[in-house]
Design an enzyme around this catalytic site. Structure first.
Site, PDB file in Angstrom:
ATOM      1  N   PHE A 125     -13.440  15.364 -12.679  1.00  0.00           N
ATOM      2  CA  PHE A 125     -13.332  16.240 -13.851  1.00  0.00           C
ATOM      3  C   PHE A 125     -11.957  16.170 -14.504  1.00  0.00           C
ATOM      4  CE2 PHE A 125     -16.325  18.171 -10.797  1.00  0.00           C
ATOM      5  CZ  PHE A 125     -17.499  17.954 -11.528  1.00  0.00           C
ATOM      6  N   ARG A 126     -11.300  15.022 -14.330  1.00  0.00           N
ATOM      7  CA  ARG A 126      -9.994  14.759 -14.935  1.00  0.00           C
ATOM      8  C   ARG A 126      -8.911  15.729 -14.453  1.00  0.00           C
ATOM      9  NH1 ARG A 126     -10.525  10.636 -17.828  1.00  0.00           N
ATOM     10  NH2 ARG A 126      -8.434  10.743 -18.674  1.00  0.00           N
ATOM     11  N   LEU A 127      -9.114  16.297 -13.270  1.00  0.00           N
ATOM     12  CA  LEU A 127      -8.103  17.158 -12.657  1.00  0.00           C
ATOM     13  C   LEU A 127      -7.251  16.300 -11.726  1.00  0.00           C
ATOM     14  CD1 LEU A 127     -10.383  20.249 -11.945  1.00  0.00           C
ATOM     15  CD2 LEU A 127      -8.777  19.909 -13.844  1.00  0.00           C
TER      16      LEU A 127
END
Length: 198
Positions: free
Chosen positions: A175-177
């Protein structure tokens, strides 16, 4: 004194990541994007190969009269970027640049294949080329000049070492974290670490 570990020493962490990349990347896990600056301040980037790594920095070799060589001699600062797509990782390095010793350049040059050593004499790197035949003629001239295995290193060909002041280790996360970890060199030695928002 205990050996440095990956949590406190960026070179240790880099070597561990590079070792993983060497088992997973299909081509050139030692490829790195080298960024320099032009005389008028524009960024200039290209891919080169990491050919040496020690406790001081990252070493690559080139014709010092090439565009990148000239830019580094004029402004000895650079950035490197390693991107290992199969591992979803990248490492950024920023620092000052020095020329490696003549002995280091000689030692690496001697390990190159014969045609690569001749090519260092034949190629006027980064200068205009009228056609492929011009390069082939220059290579033929170099072969005639050095018919055996003894091919001296051209005086304009050698290595540079990037001495890191900053490292950033980036790991892709769901989740692009992403995970981003920085190491900043202390003037007196050692490293200060911090993490960044993705």
């Amino acid at each position: 004194m205990s050996a440095p570990d990956a949590s406190t020493d960026p070179f240790t962490l880099f070597r561990a990541w590079l070792a993983e990349a060497e088992t997973s990347e299909p081509n050139d896990p030692n490829a790195m994007c080298l960024a320099t600056t032009t005389a008028d301040g524009f960024p200039s980037a290209r891919m080169v190969l990491l050919k040496g790594l020690d406790t001081r920095g990252f070493v690559f070799f080139t014709n010092r009269e090439s565009r990148k060589g000239g830019e580094l001699l004029a402004n000895p600062r650079a950035a490197l970027l390693f991107h290992w797509k199969s591992l979803r990782r990248q490492v950024r390095v920023e620092g000052v640049v020095e020329q490696v010793t003549e002995a280091e350049s000689d030692a690496y040059y001697a390990t190159r294949p014969r045609l690569s050593r001749l090519g260092a004499w034949a190629s006027q790197q980064s200068r205009p080329l009228a056609g492929r035949s011009e390069l082939e003629a220059a290579l033929s001239t170099a072969e005639s000049r050095f018919p055996g295995e003894e091919i001296p290193r051209p005086p304009y060909w050698g290595g540079f070492r990037v001495l890191p002041a900053h490292f950033e280790f980036w790991q892709d996360m769901p989740f692009r974290l992403h995970d981003r970890r920085l190491f900043h060199a202390h003037p007196g030695g050692g490293w200060r670490t911090e993490t960044l928002f993705p």
